[in-house]
Design a protein around this motif. Structure first.
Motif, PDB file in Angstrom:
ATOM      1  N   VAL A 166       0.827  -1.209   0.000  1.00 25.45           N
ATOM      2  CA  VAL A 166       0.000   0.000   0.000  1.00 25.45           C
ATOM      3  C   VAL A 166       0.862   1.259   0.000  1.00 25.45           C
ATOM      4  O   VAL A 166       0.380   2.350  -0.316  1.00 25.45           O
ATOM      5  N   GLY A 167       2.140   1.121   0.338  1.00 26.17           N
ATOM      6  CA  GLY A 167       3.051   2.259   0.317  1.00 26.17           C
ATOM      7  C   GLY A 167       3.611   2.565  -1.064  1.00 26.17           C
ATOM      8  O   GLY A 167       4.304   3.568  -1.245  1.00 26.17           O
ATOM      9  N   ASP A 169       4.104   3.836  -4.816  1.00 23.73           N
ATOM     10  CA  ASP A 169       3.638   4.891  -5.715  1.00 23.73           C
ATOM     11  C   ASP A 169       3.730   4.381  -7.146  1.00 23.73           C
ATOM     12  O   ASP A 169       4.380   3.365  -7.419  1.00 23.73           O
ATOM     13  N   SER A 220      -3.626  11.683  -6.052  1.00 24.84           N
ATOM     14  CA  SER A 220      -2.620  10.947  -5.298  1.00 24.84           C
ATOM     15  C   SER A 220      -1.687  10.168  -6.224  1.00 24.84           C
ATOM     16  O   SER A 220      -2.102   9.634  -7.249  1.00 24.84           O
ATOM     17  N   ALA A 222      -0.242   7.511  -5.174  1.00 22.80           N
ATOM     18  CA  ALA A 222      -0.280   6.136  -4.678  1.00 22.80           C
ATOM     19  C   ALA A 222      -0.723   5.174  -5.773  1.00 22.80           C
ATOM     20  O   ALA A 222      -1.589   5.503  -6.598  1.00 22.80           O
ATOM     21  N   LEU A 225      -5.521   2.807  -4.724  1.00 25.55           N
ATOM     22  CA  LEU A 225      -6.396   3.851  -4.197  1.00 25.55           C
ATOM     23  C   LEU A 225      -7.696   3.265  -3.653  1.00 25.55           C
ATOM     24  O   LEU A 225      -8.149   2.217  -4.106  1.00 25.55           O
ATOM     25  N   SER A 230      -7.978   8.237  -2.385  1.00 28.49           N
ATOM     26  CA  SER A 230      -6.815   8.354  -1.495  1.00 28.49           C
ATOM     27  C   SER A 230      -6.074   7.023  -1.434  1.00 28.49           C
ATOM     28  O   SER A 230      -6.588   5.989  -1.873  1.00 28.49           O
ATOM     29  N   ARG A 231      -4.890   7.046  -0.852  1.00 28.16           N
ATOM     30  CA  ARG A 231      -4.092   5.826  -0.725  1.00 28.16           C
ATOM     31  C   ARG A 231      -4.849   4.765   0.068  1.00 28.16           C
ATOM     32  O   ARG A 231      -5.422   5.057   1.128  1.00 28.16           O
ATOM     33  N   SER A 233      -5.496   2.003   2.665  1.00 33.73           N
ATOM     34  CA  SER A 233      -4.862   1.785   3.964  1.00 33.73           C
ATOM     35  C   SER A 233      -4.450   0.331   4.132  1.00 33.73           C
ATOM     36  O   SER A 233      -4.945  -0.560   3.434  1.00 33.73           O
TER      37      SER A 233
END
Length: 313
Positions: A166-167, A169, A220, A222, A225, A230-231, A233
């Motif tokens: 999840v981290g 990009d 984002s 990331a 999504l 958003s990223r 979690s």
């Protein structure tokens, strides 16, 4: 040394800052250590020890016993959790001694409890394949199914931790070189290969799903999504794994590391060298990786017991 004494909280804050800034300790580890050291502070307070310099080996040992047996304020901990807490306490006292805060290290001779070696749980290859196909097989399709399929494929193809996945990009994935750049524990990066099925699933997600998702947010970078753009979690990614395992009818206990364990075990069963698997997993020591060799030996032993005519003779 001033006579006013050294408060426990002061030393703990200095130690956690040291771990974060100078050692690059991962945030999850820091949070665990902070919880463990709060419990230690409570223990010392009940023993009426207010000056950190006055802690004795007996008090550290008593805390170790309280971790395993519980006390009036806290339930007993499993061996692994008690060991982690005592490691945090030993690190705190070693730091305080090296920094000149204390003249002695009262925790030096107090040893953490040793847990029996637990074997990682890996799924059979057929179960993994059924799990990977489950988002599409669920019949709902759409953006979420494409994302979930890409996420699960990446976890199994690279052996990434869920937090590492999840981290990611967008620019951490190099489709041409078929590699993924993962940020591991302590900020250590590693470049790992990724298989063609995972790349195909990622491409489908990036082309057919992510543009719609990113449009709902603020652009984002990331890779993965959520529905708000958003990223994704760590908790949501873990739920993706858990939900699809249940849909696939997998009866074995599934943890956030299930696909990581399966990745390592299947590589070793396929003949990969343990040190190569160590690098792929991002383990600092090969000893950590070698536990997976026990899994494969146990599998071979079971096959032998059922297949060899003289195995049980």
């Amino acid at each position: 040394m001033p006579n006013a004494g050294v408060p426990m909280t002061q030393v703990v804050m200095a130690y956690l800052d040291h771990l974060s800034v100078e050692r690059g300790t991962a945030r999850n580890t820091l949070e665990s250590y902070a919880r463990d050291l709060r419990r230690y502070a409570d223990h010392l307070a009940r023993a009426e020890v207010t000056d950190f310099r006055r802690v004795t080996e007996a008090e550290v040992a008593a805390f170790g016993a309280a971790l395993r047996e519980g006390d009036d304020e806290h339930p007993p901990l499993a061996v692994s959790s008690a060991a982690r807490a005592l490691v945090a306490v030993r690190g705190l006292h070693r730091f305080a001694h090296l920094e000149g805060i204390t003249d002695e290290d009262p925790a030096r001779e107090v040893r953490p409890p040793t847990a029996g070696r637990r074997l990682p749980k890996a799924l059979p290859v057929d179960d993994v394949l059924r799990l990977l196909n489950m988002p599409a097989a669920a019949g709902k399709g759409g953006e979420r199914a494409l994302r979930d399929r890409a996420l699960l494929e990446l976890l199994y193809s690279t052996g990434a931790r869920i937090s590492e996945a999840v981290g990611l990009d967008l620019d951490d994935v190099d489709s041409g070189e078929r590699t993924v750049l993962l940020d591991g524990k302590g900020g250590k990066q590693r470049l790992v290969p990724i298989g063609k099925p995972a790349l195909a699933a990622l491409d489908a997600y990036l082309v057919r799903a992510r543009p719609a998702l990113v449009g709902r947010g603020r652009g984002s970078a990331a890779l993965f999504l959520n529905a708000r753009g958003s990223r994704l979690s760590r908790q949501s990614a873990w739920q993706v794994l858990k939900t699809n395992a249940e849909r696939a009818g997998i009866s074995a206990s599934v943890s956030p590391h299930t696909l990581r364990h399966s990745f390592a075990t299947h590589l070793l069963e396929g003949g990969a060298d343990v040190r190569v698997v160590q690098e792929l997993l991002g383990h600092a020591s090969v000893t950590t990786t070698q536990v997976y060799t026990l899994v494969t030996v146990n599998t071979l032993r079971e096959i032998y017991a059922h297949a060899h005519p003289r195995a049980l003779g």
